[in-house]
Design a protein around this motif. Structure first.
Motif, PDB file in Angstrom:
ATOM      1  N   CYS A  43       0.849  -1.200   0.000  1.00 11.85           N
ATOM      2  CA  CYS A  43       0.000   0.000   0.000  1.00 11.85           C
ATOM      3  C   CYS A  43       0.881   1.245   0.000  1.00 11.85           C
ATOM      4  O   CYS A  43       1.843   1.355   0.756  1.00 11.85           O
ATOM      5  N   LEU A  44       0.523   2.199  -0.855  1.00 10.34           N
ATOM      6  CA  LEU A  44       1.316   3.420  -0.997  1.00 10.34           C
ATOM      7  C   LEU A  44       0.915   4.493   0.004  1.00 10.34           C
ATOM      8  O   LEU A  44       1.494   5.573   0.028  1.00 10.34           O
ATOM      9  N   ASN A  45      -0.093   4.184   0.833  1.00 11.34           N
ATOM     10  CA  ASN A  45      -0.612   5.153   1.795  1.00 11.34           C
ATOM     11  C   ASN A  45      -0.850   6.494   1.090  1.00 11.34           C
ATOM     12  O   ASN A  45      -0.348   7.544   1.503  1.00 11.34           O
ATOM     13  N   CYS A  46      -1.593   6.446   0.025  1.00 14.04           N
ATOM     14  CA  CYS A  46      -1.812   7.613  -0.843  1.00 14.04           C
ATOM     15  C   CYS A  46      -2.383   8.793  -0.064  1.00 14.04           C
ATOM     16  O   CYS A  46      -3.200   8.622   0.826  1.00 14.04           O
TER      17      CYS A  46
ATOM     18  N   PRO B 280      -6.425   8.864  -1.174  1.00 16.71           N
ATOM     19  CA  PRO B 280      -6.678   7.423  -1.347  1.00 16.71           C
ATOM     20  C   PRO B 280      -7.963   7.140  -2.136  1.00 16.71           C
ATOM     21  O   PRO B 280      -9.057   7.349  -1.638  1.00 16.71           O
ATOM     22  N   ARG B 281      -7.756   6.693  -3.369  1.00 16.91           N
ATOM     23  CA  ARG B 281      -8.937   6.430  -4.215  1.00 16.91           C
ATOM     24  C   ARG B 281      -9.744   5.250  -3.688  1.00 16.91           C
ATOM     25  O   ARG B 281     -10.948   5.175  -3.860  1.00 16.91           O
ATOM     26  N   CYS B 282      -9.060   4.315  -3.013  1.00 18.51           N
ATOM     27  CA  CYS B 282      -9.752   3.137  -2.466  1.00 18.51           C
ATOM     28  C   CYS B 282     -10.902   3.558  -1.554  1.00 18.51           C
ATOM     29  O   CYS B 282     -11.976   2.974  -1.591  1.00 18.51           O
TER      30      CYS B 282
ATOM     31  N   ILE C 210      -9.176   2.995   4.579  1.00 17.43           N
ATOM     32  CA  ILE C 210      -8.388   1.828   4.175  1.00 17.43           C
ATOM     33  C   ILE C 210      -6.879   1.992   4.412  1.00 17.43           C
ATOM     34  O   ILE C 210      -6.259   1.158   5.071  1.00 17.43           O
ATOM     35  N   PRO C 211      -6.243   3.088   3.910  1.00 21.89           N
ATOM     36  CA  PRO C 211      -4.792   3.176   4.135  1.00 21.89           C
ATOM     37  C   PRO C 211      -4.421   3.162   5.618  1.00 21.89           C
ATOM     38  O   PRO C 211      -3.422   2.554   5.991  1.00 21.89           O
TER      39      PRO C 211
ATOM     40  N   ILE D 287      -4.528  -0.368   6.881  1.00 26.23           N
ATOM     41  CA  ILE D 287      -3.453  -1.163   6.282  1.00 26.23           C
ATOM     42  C   ILE D 287      -2.100  -0.805   6.910  1.00 26.23           C
ATOM     43  O   ILE D 287      -1.265  -1.678   7.160  1.00 26.23           O
TER      44      ILE D 287
ATOM     45  N   CYS E  34      -7.866   1.240  -6.800  1.00 26.65           N
ATOM     46  CA  CYS E  34      -6.590   1.338  -6.070  1.00 26.65           C
ATOM     47  C   CYS E  34      -5.470   1.785  -7.013  1.00 26.65           C
ATOM     48  O   CYS E  34      -5.319   1.281  -8.126  1.00 26.65           O
ATOM     49  N   VAL E  35      -4.678   2.743  -6.557  1.00 27.20           N
ATOM     50  CA  VAL E  35      -3.587   3.320  -7.363  1.00 27.20           C
ATOM     51  C   VAL E  35      -2.573   2.245  -7.777  1.00 27.20           C
ATOM     52  O   VAL E  35      -2.053   2.256  -8.889  1.00 27.20           O
ATOM     53  N   ARG E  36      -2.309   1.314  -6.899  1.00 24.76           N
ATOM     54  CA  ARG E  36      -1.428   0.200  -7.206  1.00 24.76           C
ATOM     55  C   ARG E  36      -1.886  -0.567  -8.450  1.00 24.76           C
ATOM     56  O   ARG E  36      -1.077  -1.155  -9.166  1.00 24.76           O
TER      57      ARG E  36
ATOM     58  N   VAL F 117      -3.806  -3.501  -4.343  1.00 26.38           N
ATOM     59  CA  VAL F 117      -3.577  -4.072  -3.010  1.00 26.38           C
ATOM     60  C   VAL F 117      -4.759  -4.995  -2.700  1.00 26.38           C
ATOM     61  O   VAL F 117      -5.904  -4.706  -3.028  1.00 26.38           O
TER      62      VAL F 117
ATOM     63  N   ILE G 167      -7.070  -5.585  -0.689  1.00 30.57           N
ATOM     64  CA  ILE G 167      -7.731  -4.939   0.450  1.00 30.57           C
ATOM     65  C   ILE G 167      -8.720  -5.884   1.141  1.00 30.57           C
ATOM     66  O   ILE G 167      -8.788  -5.972   2.360  1.00 30.57           O
TER      67      ILE G 167
END
Ligand SMILES: Cc1cc2nc3c(=O)[nH]c(=O)nc-3n(C[C@H](O)[C@H](O)[C@H](O)COP(=O)(O)OP(=O)(O)OC[C@H]3O[C@@H](n4cnc5c(N)ncnc54)[C@H](O)[C@@H]3O)c2cc1C
Ligand code: SF4
Ligand code: FES
Lengths: 463, 293
Positions: A43-46, A49-51, A61-62, A65, A104-106, A113, A115
């Motif tokens: 996880c990029l911990n954006c 966070p689009r998630c 979510i971030p 995580i 998710c950006v990933r 991710v 999730i």
């Protein structure tokens, strides 16, 4: 910590397909602690966070995580609990690919991710550690009736109990849980280990659950409010009425609704050898439909010993089922007959099914839903031999409640009309949410609606 | 848990259970039914309501020990509990929507076959309470199988008994009796028939010929009893109906009885297997041809 491929999800262990095709134990075994912590590092911990925007109940979510990454299960659980009350269930059954993981950006370059699997890990571990939600310190002198013990009802009841209300759930069946109990099979959602534990948690908050109580028959909403002294009501009665196609032969012996097939197997335990509830196990079963319900019915019939074919009128892309379920079903050996539409069920002299006549379809122009409309290919009729047909064409809400409650409005599909924000119906003090309002949808949406209505009821009763 | 407060034998293998279920007793109306589960292992079985007492908070069921569950039920005693009793399910009899004045203008005939007497009793008693008692033909194979005759007498205008073997009343089945009443010049505006499907089919064929509107109560296979599964579906006037929510009572001249009887056979083999397993316990080792797998 192992070497983690940032482009790919940490694989999760599953029962091998050849083995699980013959048992009802859970297919996916979930992450171990190490696997979960590894996956969490992806996880990029954006900052944006689009998630979270993809999650119908906006779980942070971030943040959860990041706690998993550090191995802090309790903290992760607390974060999820702020937004969701059924994480062990949602981690297993949410269509993550169209929600959080879908954005998710990933996922832009590699796989998103995982999730859902992380959420499940947190919920399962918290349960094993004995972490339970906290009840109210102070009781309020107000009574709320909740109709239906599915995800919507359980969530609404739990939230209200946490605020101190005296809550009673009235459930028509002999066991609480709604679709989680009667619809979704054991191999996808264990009953004793997961669903019953969630229900225990709700009871531990002080919620009373009365089973065998059909609102509209055993007592009406009006009598619950007038005679039994309930100050507010939440309707979470789901969308349980099965649809049939209306094609010739549908009344034949060996044709079932998916609801009947799954209820016999899940609620009544007909998949167990010593069950007192019968279930028909064909040699060849055809399941009509492409949603989660169809996949569940097909995989149940397969596990009971039948060869199974799924017949669906659109193409693979349009299959409404979760991607994971389609993938699992294929691995287990279920045959997919796509772009195929049944036109008649054929029978022998005694009235038993002996096959199904279908026509081939091709995709035409997009329809109102944006999906390309399947159109018949002329002269393409063909026959599939089978002795059992399971119809899984969707369900609609039971009209019982709105037809037995004064001034409770429903639309032409039988869905109860309720406000978006808090689920207030046309009746003061009566709220509704979940499949009863939206028609058949998802666990997470039902849970979210239950939460929103609990807030609405609290505001109403605090006035 | 639902306590059995009275258990009484009414005939060979026929038992009456009065059960504590205050909410159901309060809401029950004639024509409705219940779903009962004996214990945690039990199957959900639909049973018609024979009587209810709103003051005492009890409902009464009459059960004949024919299948696996009904046989097992016989071992329950007063003071024991059913794990589950759900109801009252289905739509009440259409007669309950009429006023006593409207009811008085109708000449009603009930036809009760065998165990069908129990739900017919509920209807007759209700009509009696409205001050509009109706006539009834009560039939069975033989005298010993005619249940609740005294209670029936009390709530019926004229009760005609009929037995296949002629041991009491009219010699012949209920169709013979109905024809006889017609031949004697008795006029009826509506016939309500409850009993085995085959008997309801023949009664409805006759009333169609005689031009008397008829209602039959359909005891189909059921699971939930709330409209959720479609196990109970049947054809009425060519349309699919769910017996548990659209019925159980339908226009007897429009029901596809042949198909309904065919559908009733659906789980016969499995049910026989469960019954055999119960009866013979560990001693059953095959050879019956039913436990092949
Ligand atoms: C086989 C199957 C598989 C599914 N798979 C998924 C999945 O993978 N992912 C996902 O997100 N969603 C899935 N769904 C959909 C999801 O389960 C539902 O959207 C969700 O359960 C709706 O919750 P609810 O609380 O609104 O209703 P329900 O879960 O339907 O609960 C309603 C409850 O109310 C009770 N009730 C009804 N009428 C009355 C009454 N008159 N009086 C008292 N009680 C009453 C019912 O008995 C039931 O227990 C699936 C559904 C099915 C059937
Ligand atoms: S979008 Fe993906 S990578 Fe970004 S915070 Fe959410 S889960 Fe982590
Ligand atoms: S018994 Fe299930 S729908 Fe009627």
């Amino acid at each position: 910590m192992g070497q983690v491929d940032m482009m790919k999800k940490v694989p999760v262990s599953e029962q091998p397909a050849a083995e699980r095709a013959h048992n009802f134990q859970e297919v996916c075994l979930g992450y171990t602690r190490e696997e979960a912590m590894d996956e969490a590092t992806r996880c990029l911990n954006c900052k944006n966070p689009r998630c979270v925007s993809g999650c119908p109940v906006s779980i942070d979510i971030p943040s959860f995580i990041m706690q998993v990454k550090e191995g802090n299960v309790q903290e992760a659980y607390d974060i999820i609990s702020l937004s969701s009350s059924l994480p062990a269930v949602c981690g297993r059954v949410c269509p993550q690919e169209t929600q959080c993981e879908g954005v998710c950006v990933r996922g832009i370059k590699g796989e998103p991710v995982s999730i859902g699997k992380l959420e499940r890990f947190v919920a399962d571990t918290a349960r094993e550690m004995g972490i339970v939600p906290k009840g109210a310190d102070e009781k309020k002198n107000k009574k709320v009736a909740v109709i239906g013990a599915g995800p919507a009802g359980l969530t609404c009841a739990g939230d209200l109990a946490k605020k101190g209300y005296a809550v009673t759930i009235f459930e028509a069946l002999h066991k609480p849980g709604g679709v989680l109990m009667y619809g979704i099979p054991e191999f996808r959602l264990p009953k004793e280990a997961v669903v019953e534990k969630e229900i225990e948690n709700v009871k531990a908050l002080g919620v009373e659950i009365i089973t065998d109580f059909v609102v509209g028959r055993t007592a009406t909403i009006d009598s619950l409010m007038e005679d039994e002294g309930f100050d507010a009501v939440f309707i979470g009665s789901g969308a349980g009425l099965p649809k049939f196609m209306g094609i010739p032969g549908e009344q034949a012996l060996g044709v079932f609704s998916a609801n009947e097939y799954l209820t016999r197997s899940n609620l009544m335990g007909a998949f167990k050898e010593d069950s007192r509830t019968p279930i028909m196990v064909g040699k060849k079963t055809v399941v009509v439909g492409g949603g989660n319900v169809a996949m569940d019915a097909a995989r149940t019939a397969l596990r009971l010993g039948s060869e199974v074919t799924i017949v669906y009128r659109r193409s693979e892309e349009e299959l409404p089922a979760r991607v994971e379920e389609v993938h699992h079903a294929k691995e287990e050996g279920i045959i997919f007959n796509l772009l195929t539409n049944p036109v008649e069920i054929t029978t022998n002299e005694e009235g038993w099914v002996n096959g199904i006549d279908c026509i081939r379809m091709e995709l035409g122009e997009p329809d109102a839903s944006g999906r390309r409309r399947p159109v018949e290919i002329p002269d393409s009729r063909f026959h599939i031999e089978c002795d059992t047909v399971i119809m899984s064409l969707g369900t609609s809400p039971n009209p019982l409640i709105h037809t037995t409650t004064d001034h409770l409005d429903a639309d032409k599909h039988g869905c109860i009309i309720a406000t978006e924000d808090v689920g207030l119906t046309s009746r003061e003090g009566v709220y509704a949410g979940g499949d009863a309002v939206t028609g058949a949808a998802t666990v997470i949406l039902a849970m979210g609606a239950g939460k929103a209505a609990a807030a609405g009821i609290d505001a109403y009763l605090s006035k | 848990m639902f306590e059995i407060v009275v258990k009484k034998t009414l005939g060979p293998k026929i038992t009456l259970y009065e059960v504590k279920a205050p909410f159901i007793a309060k809401s029950a109306l004639p024509g409705q039914f219940l779903i009962v589960r004996i214990d945690e292992e039990g199957e959900r079985i639909p049973l018609t309501i024979c009587d209810y007492d709103k003051e005492k908070g009890t409902i009464t069921l009459v059960v004949q020990a024919v299948g696996a569950e009904s046989t097992r039920m016989e071992s329950l005693q007063e003071g024991d509990c059913f794990a589950d009793v759900v109801g009252p399910l289905g739509r009440p009899s259409e007669l309950t929507e009429l006023s006593p004045e409207e009811l008085k203008q109708k000449k009603l005939l009930f036809v009760a076959g065998g165990l069908g007497t129990a739900p017919v009793y509920a209807q007759l008693k209700w009509l009696h309470e409205q001050g509009c008692p109706a006539d009834c033909i009560q039939g069975a194979r033989t005298k010993d199988l005619l249940i609740m005759i005294d209670e029936m007498e009390e709530v019926t205008d004229t009760l005609y008994l009929a037995t296949d073997d002629g041991s009491v009343g009219i010699h012949g089945n209920v169709t013979v009796a109905l024809q006889q009443l017609h031949d004697e010049g008795k006029h009826y505006d509506l016939v309500i028939v409850i009993g085995p499907m085959i008997m309801m089919k023949f009664v409805c064929e006759l009333t169609k010929k005689l031009g008397i509107p008829s209602i039959a109560s359909m005891n189909t296979i059921m699971v939930d009893g709330t409209g959720m599964c479609g196990a109970c579906r049947l054809l009425v006037d060519g349309e699919v109906k769910f017996a548990c929510v659209d019925g159980p009572e339908f226009n007897g001249h429009l029901i596809d009885f042949d198909q309904a009887m065919q559908r009733a056979k659906l789980y016969k083999d499995q049910e026989t297997r469960i019954l055999l397993r119960d009866q013979e316990k560990e001693t059953h080792h095959g050879g019956c041809g039913l436990c092949s797998e």
